[in-house]
Design an enzyme around this catalytic site. Structure first.
Site, short mmCIF file in Angstrom:
data_model
loop_
_atom_site.label_atom_id
_atom_site.label_comp_id
_atom_site.label_asym_id
_atom_site.label_seq_id
_atom_site.Cartn_x
_atom_site.Cartn_y
_atom_site.Cartn_z
N LYS A 116 -13.46 0.03 5.20
CA LYS A 116 -12.81 1.33 4.91
C LYS A 116 -13.80 2.31 4.51
CE LYS A 116 -10.98 2.17 1.14
NZ LYS A 116 -10.34 1.99 -0.14
N SER A 117 -13.35 3.44 5.11
CA SER A 117 -14.40 4.54 4.83
C SER A 117 -13.72 5.71 4.84
CB SER A 117 -15.61 4.70 5.29
OG SER A 117 -16.37 5.72 5.00
N LEU A 128 -17.58 -4.58 2.39
CA LEU A 128 -18.69 -3.68 2.02
C LEU A 128 -18.51 -3.41 0.22
CD1 LEU A 128 -18.93 -1.14 4.91
CD2 LEU A 128 -20.14 -3.49 4.56
N TYR A 186 0.59 -1.24 0.04
CA TYR A 186 -0.19 -0.07 0.01
C TYR A 186 0.85 1.33 0.22
CZ TYR A 186 -3.78 -3.22 1.70
OH TYR A 186 -4.62 -4.18 1.84
N ILE A 201 -12.86 -5.65 8.51
CA ILE A 201 -12.00 -4.21 8.25
C ILE A 201 -12.43 -3.33 7.22
CG2 ILE A 201 -9.65 -5.15 9.31
CD1 ILE A 201 -8.76 -5.72 6.48
N ARG A 224 -19.83 7.34 8.04
CA ARG A 224 -19.87 6.17 7.91
C ARG A 224 -18.94 5.10 8.76
NH1 ARG A 224 -21.07 8.32 2.33
NH2 ARG A 224 -18.88 7.85 2.01
N ASN A 240 -20.09 1.95 10.98
CA ASN A 240 -19.35 0.59 10.82
C ASN A 240 -19.16 0.27 12.35
OD1 ASN A 240 -19.59 0.58 8.16
ND2 ASN A 240 -17.54 1.38 7.85
#
Length: 269
Positions: free
Chosen positions: A240-241, A200, A57, A238, A246, A250
């Site tokens: 992610k937003s 998601l 990443y 896990i 949001r 979660n």
């Protein structure tokens, strides 16, 4: 928050945050690293302590920076990162050690809570050799737990046959349309905690409609129903937003339970 206990005794928050587009220009996976910790700081303020990153990443340093900026003790956080399953990092013991040291330096930490092999490669016979190096770091207390990512039953089974320390986690893709029930069941049967990345993502309109209908019973969103379903079957999530609202939603999945009929509907999506 709820927790699961891993193979070496660490406690892992059952909900964490993915980070693969954090700290990057335009929030793009391939974007240039800009060091922005806004989303991470928002998540920490909301109560997130479990963060998942990877060498691939390129933003381990951003995660480490956010931890420092929080002012909270390092011990408050559970940090996961991953070594790529590429020859550059797996060719020999020195290559593996370079990867671990690279992660430690980027995260600016003396230890890592969970270190994963990011993905398997064709020559399964090579994987135990990489694993033995990671086991040595566990012996030294530098890596608290070690695990794998994207391993199927054959790949995980091969490692289990040759590992001295059982993999703590198998992080796999799991979402409506691709629940990956087989590897989740196999992992649980072998006392390896399954963890869902992208829980998601790729949710069809049809699936969202069915999930939203269930959500009306609890005043919850379709996304919260997915996360609840996963944790009820023993899967760490896990999501992610980049959106603080949001992110908060979660975490709001511990005040209700799905019925057996609802779980059957969700499983069929």
């Amino acid at each position: 928050m709820e927790f699961v206990t891993l193979s070496m005794g660490s406690t892992l928050p059952i909900v964490g945050s993915g980070t693969n587009t954090f700290g990057k220009v335009d929030r793009n996976y391939m974007g240039e690293i800009n060091g922005d910790t806004t989303e991470l700081k928002d998540a920490i303020t909301l109560g997130y302590r479990h963060f998942d990153t990877a060498i691939s990443y390129r933003n381990e340093a951003v995660v480490g920076k956010a931890v420092k900026e929080s002012g909270l003790p390092r011990s408050e956080f559970f940090l996961t990162t991953k070594i790529p399953g590429k020859e550059e990092y797996t060719a020999n013991e020195a290559a593996v050690r370079r990867g671990v040291e690279e992660s430690l330096a980027a995260l600016d930490t003396s230890y890592i809570d969970l270190y994963l092999i990011h993905h398997p490669w064709d020559n399964l016979a090579e994987i135990p050799g990489v694993w033995r190096v990671l086991e040595e770091y566990v012996d030294q207390g530098i890596l608290k737990e070690i695990g794998v990512s994207n391993f199927d039953e054959k790949e995980l089974g091969h490692l289990l046959e040759h590992a001295r320390i059982r993999p703590a986690v198998n992080q796999i893709e799991s979402h409506p349309g691709k629940w990956n029930d087989g590897i989740i069941s196999y992992s649980l049967e072998n006392q390896v905690i399954p963890e869902a990345w992208g829980p998601l993502t790729r949710v069809s309109d049809e699936a969202q409609e069915a999930l939203s209908a269930i959500g009306t019973n609890y005043n919850k969103t379709w996304a919260q129903i997915i996360l609840r379903y996963q944790i009820e079957r023993g899967v760490v999530v896990i999501p992610k937003s980049h959106n603080k609202e949001r992110q908060a939603l979660n975490l709001e999945i511990f005040d209700f339970e799905l019925t057996e009929d609802e779980r059957k509907i969700i499983a069929s999506l």
